[in-house]
Write an enzyme that holds these catalytic residues in place. Structure first.
Site, PDB file in Angstrom:
ATOM      1  N   GLU A 298     -48.522 -47.136  -2.502  1.00  0.00           N
ATOM      2  CA  GLU A 298     -49.631 -47.664  -1.709  1.00  0.00           C
ATOM      3  C   GLU A 298     -50.695 -48.258  -2.637  1.00  0.00           C
ATOM      4  O   GLU A 298     -51.070 -47.655  -3.650  1.00  0.00           O
ATOM      5  CB  GLU A 298     -50.223 -46.524  -0.879  1.00  0.00           C
ATOM      6  CG  GLU A 298     -51.393 -46.905   0.007  1.00  0.00           C
ATOM      7  CD  GLU A 298     -51.874 -45.746   0.867  1.00  0.00           C
ATOM      8  OE1 GLU A 298     -52.790 -45.967   1.684  1.00  0.00           O
ATOM      9  OE2 GLU A 298     -51.340 -44.622   0.720  1.00  0.00           O
TER      10      GLU A 298
ATOM     11  N   LYS B  60     -51.229 -50.921   7.540  1.00  0.00           N
ATOM     12  CA  LYS B  60     -51.291 -49.493   7.855  1.00  0.00           C
ATOM     13  C   LYS B  60     -52.012 -49.266   9.178  1.00  0.00           C
ATOM     14  O   LYS B  60     -53.144 -49.726   9.376  1.00  0.00           O
ATOM     15  CB  LYS B  60     -52.011 -48.761   6.719  1.00  0.00           C
ATOM     16  CG  LYS B  60     -51.964 -47.244   6.806  1.00  0.00           C
ATOM     17  CD  LYS B  60     -52.564 -46.627   5.547  1.00  0.00           C
ATOM     18  CE  LYS B  60     -52.414 -45.126   5.512  1.00  0.00           C
ATOM     19  NZ  LYS B  60     -52.975 -44.555   4.257  1.00  0.00           N
TER      20      LYS B  60
ATOM     21  N   CYS C 290     -47.851 -44.214   3.906  1.00  0.00           N
ATOM     22  CA  CYS C 290     -48.446 -42.892   3.715  1.00  0.00           C
ATOM     23  C   CYS C 290     -48.663 -42.107   5.015  1.00  0.00           C
ATOM     24  O   CYS C 290     -47.711 -41.610   5.610  1.00  0.00           O
ATOM     25  CB  CYS C 290     -49.744 -43.045   2.930  1.00  0.00           C
ATOM     26  SG  CYS C 290     -50.339 -41.490   2.185  1.00  0.00           S
TER      27      CYS C 290
END
Length: 265
Positions: free
Chosen positions: A44, A113, A147
């Site tokens: 990330e 995200k 994540c």
């Protein structure tokens, strides 16, 4: 169909130095290709570093920006696909994104995200609105996630229902949440009958301590690759034949009763 050898780059790169991180990505792509890998996955926000705070707007780039062009050259030079995390600028908004570039240099997919973690991310990024982003690579359907997204079972199940074979999850997993890498990720792979490549940062960075433990988990819940807590390049295979056999023998998705789950939404 041959297995897709996947290289997991566990590194935090150089904080705030896009140029140095591009060099490290190029070096890792060369090592990955030499080991027979067809795909390299970086963590990330690898392009810039995670704990860059107010520098995020300055370092953010569009999906087709100069760094994307440089990584496309890396992919072509080494003949390996590359997935990397970066701050994506789109007008006045900045997203925490991951982009997949094919071995021919084509931009295959870009994901923003959707579940931002903590005040740091909510203060600096806009959440994405598209849960399932996919591309085809090496005979597999590749899904993208970042994540915290993988910690929501509905998110991963949406990918399973959309046919994702290998889910790429660049991450910045911090202490004390290492149980996600140890336990949650293999369970997500098993319960959704897919491969999950969870690729973490490592070491201290500003106020954060990243725990490493990157893994490629298979549909049987077994790790095909597992890094420790230092900088590493580890390899694992995503085997479409094993995946097909596992899906045939495991009834989770077939035995679902969606009519009972309306309360989930």
């Amino acid at each position: 169909m041959p297995a897709l050898r996947t290289a997991l780059l566990q590194s935090s790169g150089q904080l705030g130095s896009v140029a140095e991180n591009l060099k490290e990505l190029d070096d890792a792509a060369g090592r990955a290709a030499a080991a027979g890998a067809g795909l390299l996955v970086a963590p990330e926000l690898f392009l810039t570093g995670y704990a860059i705070g107010d520098d995020i707007p300055r370092l953010a780039e569009p999906a087709d920006g100069p760094s994307a062009a440089a990584i496309a050259e890396t992919a072509v030079r080494h003949g390996v696909a590359v997935a990397y995390g970066y701050p994506e600028r789109d007008g006045e908004q900045v997203f925490n994104s991951v982009q997949l570039i094919g071995p021919d240099g084509a931009r295959l997919a870009n994901y923003r995200k959707t579940h931002l973690f903590g005040c740091f991310e909510r203060d600096h990024f806009t959440p994405g609105e598209q849960a399932v982003v996919q591309a085809e690579l090496g005979g597999l359907r590749i899904g993208l996630m970042i994540c915290y997204d993988v910690e929501f079972p509905e998110n991963v199940r949406a990918h399973a229902l959309a046919g994702t074979d290998l889910l790429l999850v660049p991450t910045a997993q911090m202490h004390p949440f290492q149980f996600v890498a140890d336990s949650v990720v293999p369970v997500r792979a098993f319960e959704n009958q897919m491969y999950v490549a969870y690729v973490n940062r490592v070491g201290k960075e500003g106020e954060f301590e990243f725990v490493g433990l990157s893994t490629l988990a298979g549909p049987d819940g077994v790790a095909r690759a597992r890094a420790g807590r230092d900088e590493q390049l580890v390899f694992g295979d995503a085997d479409p034949e094993f995946l097909a056999a596992s899906r045939e023998n495991n009834p989770y998705l077939r035995d679902r009763r969606p009519g009972l789950y309306a309360s989930l939404i």
